[in-house]
Design a protein around this motif. Structure first.
Motif, short mmCIF file in Angstrom:
data_model
loop_
_atom_site.label_atom_id
_atom_site.label_comp_id
_atom_site.label_asym_id
_atom_site.label_seq_id
_atom_site.Cartn_x
_atom_site.Cartn_y
_atom_site.Cartn_z
N GLY A 55 65.28 32.09 86.52
CA GLY A 55 66.63 32.50 86.31
C GLY A 55 67.17 33.73 85.71
O GLY A 55 68.18 33.92 85.77
N SER A 56 66.09 34.52 85.30
CA SER A 56 66.68 35.83 84.70
C SER A 56 66.78 36.86 85.56
O SER A 56 66.19 37.03 86.50
N HIS A 57 67.75 37.59 85.68
CA HIS A 57 68.36 38.45 86.31
C HIS A 57 68.41 39.86 85.40
O HIS A 57 68.54 39.99 84.32
N ALA A 58 68.24 41.09 86.39
CA ALA A 58 68.15 42.39 85.74
C ALA A 58 68.68 43.45 86.67
O ALA A 58 68.48 43.18 87.93
N HIS A 59 69.20 44.75 86.11
CA HIS A 59 69.64 45.66 86.88
C HIS A 59 68.66 46.65 86.76
O HIS A 59 68.40 46.93 85.37
N ASN A 60 67.82 47.24 87.76
CA ASN A 60 67.11 48.44 87.68
C ASN A 60 65.67 47.76 87.30
O ASN A 60 65.34 46.97 88.07
N VAL A 61 64.88 48.51 86.43
CA VAL A 61 63.33 48.17 86.56
C VAL A 61 63.17 47.09 85.30
O VAL A 61 63.31 47.51 84.22
N ASN A 62 63.33 45.80 85.26
CA ASN A 62 63.15 44.91 84.53
C ASN A 62 62.29 43.73 84.92
O ASN A 62 62.08 43.24 86.22
N PHE A 63 61.74 42.83 84.08
CA PHE A 63 60.79 42.08 84.22
C PHE A 63 61.23 40.74 83.36
O PHE A 63 61.76 41.13 82.35
N ALA A 64 60.77 39.44 83.74
CA ALA A 64 61.03 38.33 82.86
C ALA A 64 60.38 38.47 81.56
O ALA A 64 60.90 38.25 80.55
N ILE A 65 59.17 39.04 81.81
CA ILE A 65 58.18 39.34 80.46
C ILE A 65 57.49 40.82 80.54
O ILE A 65 56.97 41.14 81.60
N ALA A 66 57.74 41.45 79.45
CA ALA A 66 57.12 42.86 79.48
C ALA A 66 56.13 42.91 78.28
O ALA A 66 56.71 42.87 77.36
#
Length: 163
Positions: free
Chosen positions: A97-108
């Motif tokens: 359920g993690s949300h992001a705007h643009n280039v994003n990941f649950a785990i980086a």
């Protein structure tokens, strides 16, 4: 056992952590990170729940509904849950359920990461593997990565660092 919830961090550029930012050794056991947010004005590396740069162990923990924001005209990675720039192991944990705007990941991941018996589902994107010029490694064991709205796994460069 801890709950890290409802934190919000805004930074102009650089590195940040919405819930926890640790650049030394860190052990997280049976903890919950929920509804944490991070935003940056221009560029940076950060995570809404946990940004770790040292030896980090996460066991039996849940990351749910964490959010990250980076403006459209910048493409540097911000993680909607965890960013790793050290040596990290994740075991028996859930990212959802993690949300992001643009280039994003649950785990980086930018260094060494081992994920075992963990579920990464229903996020805007799954896992970013940045090989960092083949100086880093990512190892997945008995891990489910599925149902994420964008890329399940993105390998950022062509080095052979992922297994």
């Amino acid at each position: 056992e801890s709950t890290v919830s409802g934190n919000y961090v805004y930074y102009r550029h650089g590195a940040g952590g919405g819930g926890v930012m640790a650049m030394g050794p860190l052990t997280v056991v049976d903890s919950t990170f929920v509804n944490n947010e991070i935003a940056t004005q221009d560029y940076g590396l950060g995570a809404s729940a946990l940004h770790a740069g040292g030896a980090t162990s996460i066991t039996g923990s849940t990351f749910v509904a964490n959010e990250a924001y980076i403006p459209d005209d910048y493409s540097f990675i911000t993680s909607s849950a965890v960013a790793n720039t050290g040596i990290m192991t994740i075991t028996n944990s859930t990212f959802t359920g993690s949300h992001a705007h643009n280039v994003n990941f649950a785990i980086a991941n930018y260094e060494d990461l081992t994920i075992t018996n963990t579920t990464v589902t229903d996020n805007d994107a799954g896992i970013l593997v940045s090989c960092n010029g083949s100086r880093s490694t990512t190892l997945l064991r008995r891990t489910v990565i599925s149902g994420n709205r964008d890329q399940e796994i993105l390998k950022q460069d062509e080095s052979n660092c992922f297994s």
